[in-house]
Design a protein around this motif. Structure first.
Motif, short mmCIF file in Angstrom:
data_model
loop_
_atom_site.label_atom_id
_atom_site.label_comp_id
_atom_site.label_asym_id
_atom_site.label_seq_id
_atom_site.Cartn_x
_atom_site.Cartn_y
_atom_site.Cartn_z
N HIS A 84 47.93 40.56 30.64
CA HIS A 84 48.61 41.59 31.42
C HIS A 84 47.84 42.00 32.68
CE1 HIS A 84 51.56 42.06 28.25
NE2 HIS A 84 50.59 42.19 27.37
N PHE A 85 46.77 41.31 32.99
CA PHE A 85 45.99 41.59 34.19
C PHE A 85 45.99 40.38 35.10
CE2 PHE A 85 44.49 44.68 31.21
CZ PHE A 85 44.13 45.79 31.96
N GLU A 86 46.16 40.63 36.39
CA GLU A 86 46.12 39.54 37.36
C GLU A 86 44.68 39.04 37.51
OE1 GLU A 86 47.63 41.59 40.74
OE2 GLU A 86 49.69 40.93 40.41
N ARG A 87 44.53 37.74 37.71
CA ARG A 87 43.20 37.17 37.92
C ARG A 87 42.58 37.74 39.20
NH1 ARG A 87 40.72 32.84 35.79
NH2 ARG A 87 42.65 32.23 34.74
N ASP A 88 43.37 37.81 40.26
CA ASP A 88 42.92 38.39 41.52
C ASP A 88 43.69 39.69 41.72
OD1 ASP A 88 41.17 36.24 42.20
OD2 ASP A 88 42.94 35.07 42.77
N ARG A 89 43.06 40.78 41.47
CA ARG A 89 43.73 42.07 41.49
C ARG A 89 44.18 42.41 42.90
NH1 ARG A 89 40.55 46.65 38.41
NH2 ARG A 89 40.81 45.08 36.78
N LYS A 90 45.47 42.73 43.05
CA LYS A 90 46.03 43.03 44.37
C LYS A 90 46.21 44.52 44.60
CE LYS A 90 48.55 38.62 44.65
NZ LYS A 90 48.04 38.09 43.37
N ASP B 35 49.02 50.50 39.93
CA ASP B 35 49.62 50.12 38.66
C ASP B 35 49.04 50.96 37.53
OD1 ASP B 35 51.13 48.14 39.87
OD2 ASP B 35 49.63 46.57 39.53
#
Length: 384
Positions: free
Chosen positions: A97-103, A36
Motif C-alpha cells: 500500500h506504499f509507493e516505492r517512490d513517494r510522490k 495521503d
C-alpha cells in the motif's frame, strides 16, 4: 512530557481565530489531495471524514471492529479497509500500500481506543492490552517514516510513569527526528457542539508544527449548541425510526424509564424526580447526576460515549422529546454530515459514534497540517 506540562500549555492556549468555514479555503485549493492519510484505529471514519473535508486523501483504514469498518467502507469507497488487529499486523503486510517512490506526504492518523485511560472507565487495569496499541503503531512509524502524524486520545493517556504509552511514543519520535507538539483541547472550541476534552499530538519531519487555533468561543463566534446540531431533525418516538432520515432511530424505553424521562427537565437530573421513580442508590451516594438526564438546548452536549443513545447511561435524553437521542442526532453532535450513513445494529452504531473523533475537530487538525505542508513547500521553493 508530564500532565502538568500539557495542562499548563492548555491553560494559556489561544481560543480566538477566524472560523474554519471562512478561512483557509485557499489552502484547501492549493494543497487539495496532496497529503495521503493512513488511518490506524479508523473506527467508522470520524478522523478520515474531517481530514477529507480539509482536503486530505484517506487511502487506508485499519481497524479490528468489523461493524465500524463496515461503516467506513460504506462511506469511503475510495479507501482500502483492512480488517485487522494492529497487534497481529506485520509491517510487511502494508508494503503493497506504499509507493516505492513517494510522490506525496503521508499522514498517519492514530486515534486508538480510549477506554483504558478514560475517566468513565472505573475498572482500569494496567494489563489492559489496548493500552499498548500506540506501541504497536511505533513499528509502522519506524518502518515507513510518514512525514506527518496525528494522535488523539483522552488526556489520561499520558498520566502515570515515564514509561507510559504517550511518553514511549514521543521518545521514539525524538529518536527518528520528528518535531512534535501536544496539548489538551476542547472539541467545542472547533465547532463541535459537545464538551469533549481531548489530548492531541501532532508531529512532522518537515519542522516545528503547531496545534490549531480555536475557531469558536467568542462573542462573534459562540460555541455551537445542541439546538444548532439537532433541532432541525423531525420528531421521533422512543423505539421508532424515521424512514426519510437515515439513521434517525431511537432506542426503546421501559415503562419506568418513560416515566422518568417525562419527569426530567432539560439540564436537570434524577434529583428532579419524585421519590417513587428514584433508584435505591440515589439515596446512598452523591454524584452521578448526569445519568438519566436530558440535554439542554442552549449548551453543548456532554461528551458522547459508546452508549450515547441510552437514557440510563448519561445525559443522553432528548431536550424535549420523551426518548434518548437517536443515532442521527448522536452523529450530528459528533459533526458527521447528514449523508454519512452508519451500518449495524443500534448498539454497534452507538459504539462507532461514541468512539469517533468529532469530524470538525479532525477538519481543524487537517487544515493545520495543510498550512504546515504549504509553508514547507514555500521554503523549499525559496518563497519564504
Amino acid at each position: 512530557m508530564t500532565l502538568q506540562d500539557i495542562e499548563g500549555a492548555a491553560s494559556s492556549y489561544p481560543t480566538v481565530c477566524a472560523p474554519i468555514d471562512e478561512v483557509d479555503q485557499d489552502i484547501v485549493r492549493d494543497c487539495a489531495r496532496e497529503v495521503d492519510v493512513y488511518d490506524f484505529f479508523s473506527g467508522c471514519g470520524g478522523t478520515s471524514a474531517g481530514l477529507k473535508r480539509a482536503g486530505l486523501s484517506p487511502l487506508i483504514a485499519v481497524d479490528f471492529d468489523e461493524g465500524a469498518l463496515g461503516t467506513y467502507a460504506h462511506n469511503f469507497p475510495e479507501a482500502t479497509p483492512i480488517l485487522r488487529d494492529i497487534r497481529g499486523l506485520g509491517t510487511d503486510e502494508l508494503e503493497v500500500h506504499f509507493e516505492r517512490d513517494r510522490k506525496r506526504p503521508i499522514l498517519f492518523s492514530a486515534c486508538a481506543p480510549c477506554q483504558p485511560f478514560s475517566k468513565q472507565n472505573r475498572q482500569k487495569s494496567p494489563t489492559d492490552a489496548r493500552a499498548s496499541l500506540l506501541g504497536h503503531l511505533g513499528r509502522f512509524i519506524e518502518r515507513f517514516r510518514p512525514e506527518l502524524l496525528l494522535v488523539e486520545n483522552v488526556p489520561g493517556i499520558q498520566k502515570g510513569a515515564e514509561q507510559g504509552p504517550l511518553a514511549s511514543l514521543t521518545d521514539l519520535l525524538d529518536e527518528l527526528g520528528y518535531h512534535h507538539n501536544a496539548g489538551i483541547i476542547w472539541a467545542h472550541h472547533y465547532g463541535v457542539p459537545q464538551s469533549r476534552r481531548r489530548l492531541v499530538l501532532v508531529a512532522s519531519l518537515f519542522g516545528p508544527i503547531d496545534l490549531p487555533l480555536a475557531t469558536h468561543g467568542t462573542r462573534d463566534m459562540p460555541v455551537r449548541t445542541v439546538r444548532d446540531a439537532i433541532a432541525q431533525l423531525p420528531p421521533l418516538e422512543a423505539g421508532r425510526s424515521d424512514p426519510e432520515v437515515p439513521n434517525h432511530q431511537a432506542a426503546n424505553l421501559t415503562p419506568i424509564n418513560m416515566a422518568r424521562i417525562r419527569a426530567s427537565r432539560p439540564g436537570g437530573s434524577w434529583a428532579d424526580w419524585p421519590d417513587a421513580l428514584r433508584l435505591p442508590c440515589h439515596s446512598e451516594v452523591e454524584g452521578y447526576t448526569d445519568v438519566y438526564g436530558r440535554m439542554a438546548w442552549n449548551r453543548p452536549s456532554p461528551a458522547l460515549t459508546t452508549r450515547c443513545i441510552s437514557y440510563s447511561n448519561g445525559r443522553f435524553g432528548h431536550p424535549e422529546q420523551n426518548r434518548a437521542i437517536s443515532i442521527r442526532e448522536a452523529a450530528a453532535l459528533q459533526t458527521f454530515e447528514d449523508d454519512f450513513e452508519f451500518v449495524g445494529n443500534l448498539a454497534s452504531m452507538a459504539k462507532q459514534i461514541g468512539n469517533a473523533v468529532p469530524v470538525r475537530l479532525a477538519e481543524a487538525l487537517g487544515l493545520t497540517f495543510l498550512h504546515h505542508v504549504r509553508e514547507h513547500l514555500r521554503v523549499l521553493n525559496g518563497q519564504a
